[in-house]
Design an enzyme around this catalytic site. Structure first.
Site, PDB file in Angstrom:
ATOM      1  N   MET A   1      -1.011  -1.020  -3.330  1.00  0.00           N
ATOM      2  CA  MET A   1      -2.086  -0.296  -3.880  1.00  0.00           C
ATOM      3  C   MET A   1      -3.081  -0.986  -4.858  1.00  0.00           C
ATOM      4  O   MET A   1      -3.883  -0.540  -5.691  1.00  0.00           O
ATOM      5  CB  MET A   1      -1.816   0.985  -4.532  1.00  0.00           C
ATOM      6  CG  MET A   1      -1.147   2.042  -3.703  1.00  0.00           C
ATOM      7  SD  MET A   1      -1.478   3.808  -4.150  1.00  0.00           S
ATOM      8  CE  MET A   1      -0.575   3.669  -5.784  1.00  0.00           C
TER       9      MET A   1
ATOM     10  N   TYR B   1      -4.045  -3.969  -7.868  1.00  0.00           N
ATOM     11  CA  TYR B   1      -3.857  -4.403  -9.303  1.00  0.00           C
ATOM     12  C   TYR B   1      -2.423  -5.394  -9.210  1.00  0.00           C
ATOM     13  O   TYR B   1      -1.449  -4.961  -9.681  1.00  0.00           O
ATOM     14  CB  TYR B   1      -3.730  -3.266 -10.267  1.00  0.00           C
ATOM     15  CG  TYR B   1      -4.231  -3.843 -11.485  1.00  0.00           C
ATOM     16  CD1 TYR B   1      -5.550  -4.078 -11.882  1.00  0.00           C
ATOM     17  CD2 TYR B   1      -3.290  -4.064 -12.597  1.00  0.00           C
ATOM     18  CE1 TYR B   1      -5.914  -4.684 -13.264  1.00  0.00           C
ATOM     19  CE2 TYR B   1      -3.948  -4.542 -13.914  1.00  0.00           C
ATOM     20  CZ  TYR B   1      -4.849  -4.754 -13.958  1.00  0.00           C
ATOM     21  OH  TYR B   1      -5.544  -5.216 -14.985  1.00  0.00           O
TER      22      TYR B   1
ATOM     23  N   HIS C   1       0.547  -7.526  -9.444  1.00  0.00           N
ATOM     24  CA  HIS C   1       1.449  -8.257 -10.699  1.00  0.00           C
ATOM     25  C   HIS C   1       2.477  -9.229  -9.831  1.00  0.00           C
ATOM     26  O   HIS C   1       2.571  -9.494  -8.578  1.00  0.00           O
ATOM     27  CB  HIS C   1       2.123  -7.268 -11.468  1.00  0.00           C
ATOM     28  CG  HIS C   1       2.795  -6.407 -10.662  1.00  0.00           C
ATOM     29  ND1 HIS C   1       3.978  -6.309 -10.147  1.00  0.00           N
ATOM     30  CD2 HIS C   1       2.538  -4.956 -10.631  1.00  0.00           C
ATOM     31  CE1 HIS C   1       4.374  -5.337  -9.469  1.00  0.00           C
ATOM     32  NE2 HIS C   1       3.681  -4.348  -9.992  1.00  0.00           N
TER      33      HIS C   1
ATOM     34  N   GLY D   1       5.656  -8.994  -9.328  1.00  0.00           N
ATOM     35  CA  GLY D   1       6.329  -8.270  -8.412  1.00  0.00           C
ATOM     36  C   GLY D   1       5.758  -8.234  -6.904  1.00  0.00           C
ATOM     37  O   GLY D   1       6.529  -8.613  -5.842  1.00  0.00           O
ATOM     38  N   HIS D   2       4.485  -7.686  -6.656  1.00  0.00           N
ATOM     39  CA  HIS D   2       3.548  -7.986  -5.423  1.00  0.00           C
ATOM     40  C   HIS D   2       3.871  -9.361  -4.823  1.00  0.00           C
ATOM     41  O   HIS D   2       4.032  -9.571  -4.107  1.00  0.00           O
ATOM     42  CB  HIS D   2       2.257  -7.416  -5.779  1.00  0.00           C
ATOM     43  CG  HIS D   2       1.967  -6.077  -5.901  1.00  0.00           C
ATOM     44  ND1 HIS D   2       1.463  -5.610  -7.263  1.00  0.00           N
ATOM     45  CD2 HIS D   2       2.449  -4.870  -5.470  1.00  0.00           C
ATOM     46  CE1 HIS D   2       1.566  -4.447  -7.569  1.00  0.00           C
ATOM     47  NE2 HIS D   2       1.652  -3.905  -6.340  1.00  0.00           N
TER      48      HIS D   2
ATOM     49  N   ASP E   1      10.585   0.897  -6.150  1.00  0.00           N
ATOM     50  CA  ASP E   1      10.545   2.618  -5.723  1.00  0.00           C
ATOM     51  C   ASP E   1      11.529   2.409  -4.704  1.00  0.00           C
ATOM     52  O   ASP E   1      11.421   2.585  -3.360  1.00  0.00           O
ATOM     53  CB  ASP E   1       9.267   2.647  -5.355  1.00  0.00           C
ATOM     54  CG  ASP E   1       9.018   4.255  -4.988  1.00  0.00           C
ATOM     55  OD1 ASP E   1      10.051   4.913  -4.737  1.00  0.00           O
ATOM     56  OD2 ASP E   1       7.936   4.696  -4.963  1.00  0.00           O
TER      57      ASP E   1
ATOM     58  N   GLN F   1      11.076   5.255  -1.953  1.00  0.00           N
ATOM     59  CA  GLN F   1      10.186   4.855  -1.235  1.00  0.00           C
ATOM     60  C   GLN F   1      10.762   4.055  -0.024  1.00  0.00           C
ATOM     61  O   GLN F   1      10.379   4.170   1.156  1.00  0.00           O
ATOM     62  CB  GLN F   1       9.036   4.103  -1.682  1.00  0.00           C
ATOM     63  CG  GLN F   1       8.065   3.750  -0.717  1.00  0.00           C
ATOM     64  CD  GLN F   1       6.637   3.005  -1.167  1.00  0.00           C
ATOM     65  OE1 GLN F   1       5.798   3.758  -1.631  1.00  0.00           O
ATOM     66  NE2 GLN F   1       6.735   1.740  -1.683  1.00  0.00           N
TER      67      GLN F   1
ATOM     68  N   SER G   1       1.894  -1.574 -11.826  1.00  0.00           N
ATOM     69  CA  SER G   1       0.438  -1.562 -11.879  1.00  0.00           C
ATOM     70  C   SER G   1      -0.022  -0.785 -12.908  1.00  0.00           C
ATOM     71  O   SER G   1      -1.065  -0.723 -13.964  1.00  0.00           O
ATOM     72  CB  SER G   1      -0.200  -1.431 -10.641  1.00  0.00           C
ATOM     73  OG  SER G   1       0.040  -2.302  -9.605  1.00  0.00           O
ATOM     74  N   ARG G   2       0.994   0.174 -13.202  1.00  0.00           N
ATOM     75  CA  ARG G   2       0.398   1.344 -14.389  1.00  0.00           C
ATOM     76  C   ARG G   2       0.926   0.586 -15.567  1.00  0.00           C
ATOM     77  O   ARG G   2       0.567   1.603 -16.664  1.00  0.00           O
ATOM     78  CB  ARG G   2       1.218   2.697 -14.120  1.00  0.00           C
ATOM     79  CG  ARG G   2       0.875   3.386 -12.788  1.00  0.00           C
ATOM     80  CD  ARG G   2       1.656   4.847 -12.753  1.00  0.00           C
ATOM     81  NE  ARG G   2       1.048   5.537 -11.657  1.00  0.00           N
ATOM     82  CZ  ARG G   2       1.392   5.515 -10.273  1.00  0.00           C
ATOM     83  NH1 ARG G   2       2.238   5.118  -9.916  1.00  0.00           N
ATOM     84  NH2 ARG G   2       0.583   6.645  -9.360  1.00  0.00           N
TER      85      ARG G   2
END
Length: 282
Positions: free
Chosen positions: A31, A33, A35, A37-38, A151, A154, A187-188
């Site tokens: 989604m 933004y 970081h 991790g992505h 997650d 997920q 991202s949050r």
């Protein structure tokens, strides 16, 4: 790296690789933004595939009423730079209208394992997740798709969908990436005030203490949960949504730790909802 905005163009690119070059495609759904991790997902996809596609799409159907869809952090210019540096070949960045055109009436839903953890707290959330992931799989036709275990539910839900619908995509779960102080990357996190950012460390601290007592021989789920609650309660601005221990990836309830068990936490830190977990394996 080329940015693609439409389903038609993305499918044409995928079809050309499948037909002419017989190349493997790795997909990293995000989604945005981005970081570290992505970026770890993109780098792994780069190692294991000929072509890497990163999707950036803030999916409205997985947000509930009064959730943070409108304020979810976005910076597509930064995302493009980071994704390209990590090794992506294409970024698929469609609009909401492109992914949910006028007259859209079809959803994909996994039952049972979506009724607990975040599924219980966020009704309809996973229906939105599986719908958009299925759409991305139909468009990109990836050989492999990369998801972070932050997650974990997920991951389990998407794996179930792939099995049930006989999809030709391997789901590759990847480890949680943490900040140096232990906070799981999200991202949050950018939405946290400095004080709440410090308070949020109590989540990973609770999980690490749980791991310690399990490693020392404690197997009773009630005792472990009480230990985590006691630790997290030290931070008055942290409000627990759930602390659960479930078999992974079936997400069946357990009373005694054994086999592969997910210890998962969700909590509001100030106004920001965060999740974290560890997976214990014996």
């Amino acid at each position: 790296m080329k940015t693609i905005k439409t389903v038609k163009e993305m499918k044409e690119i995928v079809d050309s690789y499948k037909a002419s070059f017989n190349k493997t495609i790795g997909l990293v759904p995000t989604m945005g933004y981005l970081h570290d991790g992505h970026l770890s997902l993109i780098k792994r996809a780069r190692e294991e595939n000929h072509i890497v596609i990163v999707s950036v799409f803030v999916n409205p159907t997985q947000f509930g009423v009064n959730e943070d869809y409108e304020i979810y952090p976005k910076d597509i210019k930064r995302d493009k730079e980071l994704a390209e540096a990590a090794g992506a070949d294409y970024m698929f960045h469609p609009t909401v209208e492109e992914m949910y055109p006028t007259g859209h009436k079809t959803y994909v839903e996994v039952l049972d394992i979506t009724d607990k953890l975040c599924g219980a707290s966020r009704p309809g959330h996973f229906k939105g997740v599986t719908t958009i992931v299925n759409k991305l799989f139909q468009i990109v036709e990836p050989n492999r798709a990369y998801f972070g275990l932050k997650d974990a539910q997920q991951v389990a839900v998407v794996q179930q969908m792939v099995r049930d619908l006989f999809l030709n995509t391997e789901i590759v779960p990847c480890p949680i990436v943490r900040e140096p102080d232990g906070l799981a990357m999200s991202s949050r996190n950018i939405l946290l005030s400095p004080e709440d950012r410090q308070a949020a460390l109590i989540l990973s601290k609770g999980l690490m203490e749980a791991k310690k007592i399990v490693d020392c021989g404690e197997k009773n789920v009630f005792t472990i949960k009480e230990k985590i609650i006691k630790i997290i309660s030290q931070e008055p601005t942290v409000n627990i949504d759930y602390i659960e221990m479930l078999q992974f990836p079936t997400l069946e309830a357990v009373s005694i730790i054994g086999g592969k068990v997910l210890i998962a936490i969700a909590a509001k830190v100030g106004n920001v909802r965060l999740i974290d977990n560890i997976i214990m394996e014996e």
